[in-house]
Design a protein around this motif. Structure first.
Motif, PDB file in Angstrom:
ATOM      1  N   UNK A  83     -31.110  41.268  74.361  1.00 28.12           N
ATOM      2  CA  UNK A  83     -31.524  40.207  75.274  1.00 28.12           C
ATOM      3  C   UNK A  83     -32.383  39.156  74.571  1.00 28.12           C
ATOM      4  N   UNK A  84     -33.127  39.583  73.567  1.00 29.29           N
ATOM      5  CA  UNK A  84     -33.977  38.646  72.846  1.00 29.29           C
ATOM      6  C   UNK A  84     -33.225  37.861  71.786  1.00 29.29           C
ATOM      7  N   UNK A  85     -31.933  38.154  71.605  1.00 23.88           N
ATOM      8  CA  UNK A  85     -31.131  37.392  70.648  1.00 23.88           C
ATOM      9  C   UNK A  85     -31.013  35.947  71.117  1.00 23.88           C
ATOM     10  N   UNK A  86     -31.275  34.970  70.264  1.00 22.30           N
ATOM     11  CA  UNK A  86     -31.174  33.558  70.682  1.00 22.30           C
ATOM     12  C   UNK A  86     -29.790  33.226  71.230  1.00 22.30           C
ATOM     13  N   UNK A  87     -29.777  32.696  72.432  1.00 21.53           N
ATOM     14  CA  UNK A  87     -28.529  32.268  73.042  1.00 21.53           C
ATOM     15  C   UNK A  87     -27.907  33.259  73.995  1.00 21.53           C
ATOM     16  N   UNK A  88     -28.336  34.538  73.974  1.00 17.14           N
ATOM     17  CA  UNK A  88     -27.662  35.536  74.807  1.00 17.14           C
ATOM     18  C   UNK A  88     -27.853  35.248  76.295  1.00 17.14           C
ATOM     19  N   UNK A  89     -29.052  34.888  76.703  1.00 17.98           N
ATOM     20  CA  UNK A  89     -29.278  34.570  78.113  1.00 17.98           C
ATOM     21  C   UNK A  89     -28.540  33.295  78.521  1.00 17.98           C
ATOM     22  N   UNK A  90     -28.383  32.369  77.586  1.00 17.56           N
ATOM     23  CA  UNK A  90     -27.601  31.156  77.875  1.00 17.56           C
ATOM     24  C   UNK A  90     -26.142  31.526  78.100  1.00 17.56           C
ATOM     25  N   UNK A  91     -25.615  32.452  77.305  1.00 17.74           N
ATOM     26  CA  UNK A  91     -24.236  32.906  77.519  1.00 17.74           C
ATOM     27  C   UNK A  91     -24.084  33.565  78.887  1.00 17.74           C
ATOM     28  N   UNK A  92     -25.095  34.318  79.300  1.00 21.47           N
ATOM     29  CA  UNK A  92     -25.071  34.927  80.630  1.00 21.47           C
ATOM     30  C   UNK A  92     -25.020  33.850  81.712  1.00 21.47           C
ATOM     31  N   UNK A  93     -25.876  32.858  81.582  1.00 26.15           N
ATOM     32  CA  UNK A  93     -25.914  31.789  82.586  1.00 26.15           C
ATOM     33  C   UNK A  93     -24.583  31.060  82.651  1.00 26.15           C
ATOM     34  N   UNK A  94     -24.013  30.742  81.499  1.00 26.95           N
ATOM     35  CA  UNK A  94     -22.731  30.032  81.473  1.00 26.95           C
ATOM     36  C   UNK A  94     -21.614  30.875  82.072  1.00 26.95           C
ATOM     37  N   UNK A  95     -21.625  32.169  81.780  1.00 24.92           N
ATOM     38  CA  UNK A  95     -20.579  33.039  82.315  1.00 24.92           C
ATOM     39  C   UNK A  95     -20.685  33.167  83.827  1.00 24.92           C
TER      40      UNK A  95
END
Length: 299
Positions: A83-95
């Motif tokens: 979850x702390x990987x840069x961009x992972x939460x952004x991928x979640x939001x986009x999905x």
């Protein structure tokens, strides 16, 4: 000469089972064992890979590269690290945006078309149905070049997910056909009774058809949600140049490349991608199965 009489109220001795009864009972037992054995084997065939992924995701970096099947220490921090990987939460939001908004648009736009094809009688109805079926048979790779030129060059929407979301507002051929087949199972007498009571076509659709078509609507919604959530081809074509627009399916490939030696982290990311789909299916499986079962009983 004396006779032995049964005591009053004593139960009569049961007759021994006949050979035919014993044979039938044995066959029933063997049938039960065979059916349940096949069910257990099929369940293990589908469940064991997922169990392997979950167990590997909880291993340490070193143990994940060994042949061990169970973790020596349960590394729950792997999920936090993903979850702390840069961009992972952004991928979640986009999905979530892609799958959620796309599903809503597909369902809203497909219902009126499916209702018209199922219940209206108009010239060109069969031709319209043939066009819908033809669109189902058309591979997306055939039209990807002109579609990309339109969205990227004419609309200047490359690097975003909007070229994938906007077309869903115009219906989906598979969803229209599946829902049309379900609506054929609704008796016309209900629609006629609503019209006698003064309902127009739109009110009949809202008040009568939609409540009765909930299983079919749930089925097409789940199909569309799963397809959008797992879509890799579309984001690769339109959003690959912009990491801020990546989805989980496309971002997972990048994550795997960056952590190709950390199989525990790769498996943890895989579990996080699969978990929402599994949860949605288990919560909605009854409506989903009912909708698929009742679809297609009439032509």
């Amino acid at each position: 000469m004396t006779q032995l009489l049964d005591k009053p109220g004593a139960p009569l001795a049961a007759d021994p089972p006949t050979p035919a009864a014993r044979t039938a009972r044995r066959k029933a037992l063997l049938h039960w064992i065979a059916v349940h054995s096949l069910g257990v084997a099929a369940a293990l065939f589908f469940v064991l890979p997922f169990v392997f992924v979950v167990l590997t995701s909880l291993m340490s970096d070193q143990q994940a590269l060994t042949r061990d099947l169970t973790p020596n220490t349960w590394e729950w921090g792997n999920y936090k690290q993903v979850f702390e990987t840069p961009g992972f939460l952004i991928w979640w939001r986009n999905t979530l945006l892609y799958a959620g908004l796309g599903t809503v648009l597909t369902v809203v736009s497909s219902i009126p078309v499916a209702y018209a094809l199922a219940k209206f009688r108009f010239r060109g109805r069969k031709l319209s149905l043939m066009l819908v079926i033809s669109m189902m048979m058309l591979p997306p790779q055939v039209v990807i070049i002109p579609m990309y030129l339109f969205w990227a060059k004419q609309m200047d929407l490359s690097g975003t997910l909007w070229p994938l979301i906007i077309p869903m507002a115009f219906g989906d051929a598979f969803s229209i056909f599946l829902l049309r087949q379900f609506l054929l199972t609704i008796p016309n007498e209900y629609l006629d009774a609503a019209k006698v009571d003064g309902c127009g076509e739109f009110r009949t659709l809202i008040k009568v058809v939609l409540p009765m078509a909930k299983p079919g609507i749930a089925a097409i919604a789940l199909f569309q949600f799963f397809a959008a959530w797992n879509d890799y081809f579309g984001p690769q074509i339109y959003a690959s140049e912009n990491p801020a627009a990546w989805t989980l399916s496309y971002g997972l490939e990048s994550f795997k490349g960056a952590h190709h030696t950390n199989w525990n982290l790769t498996m943890a990311a895989t579990v996080l991608v699969m978990a929402p789909v599994i949860a949605v299916f288990f919560f909605a499986q009854r409506a989903f199965v009912e909708g698929v079962t009742l679809t297609g009983v009439k032509g």
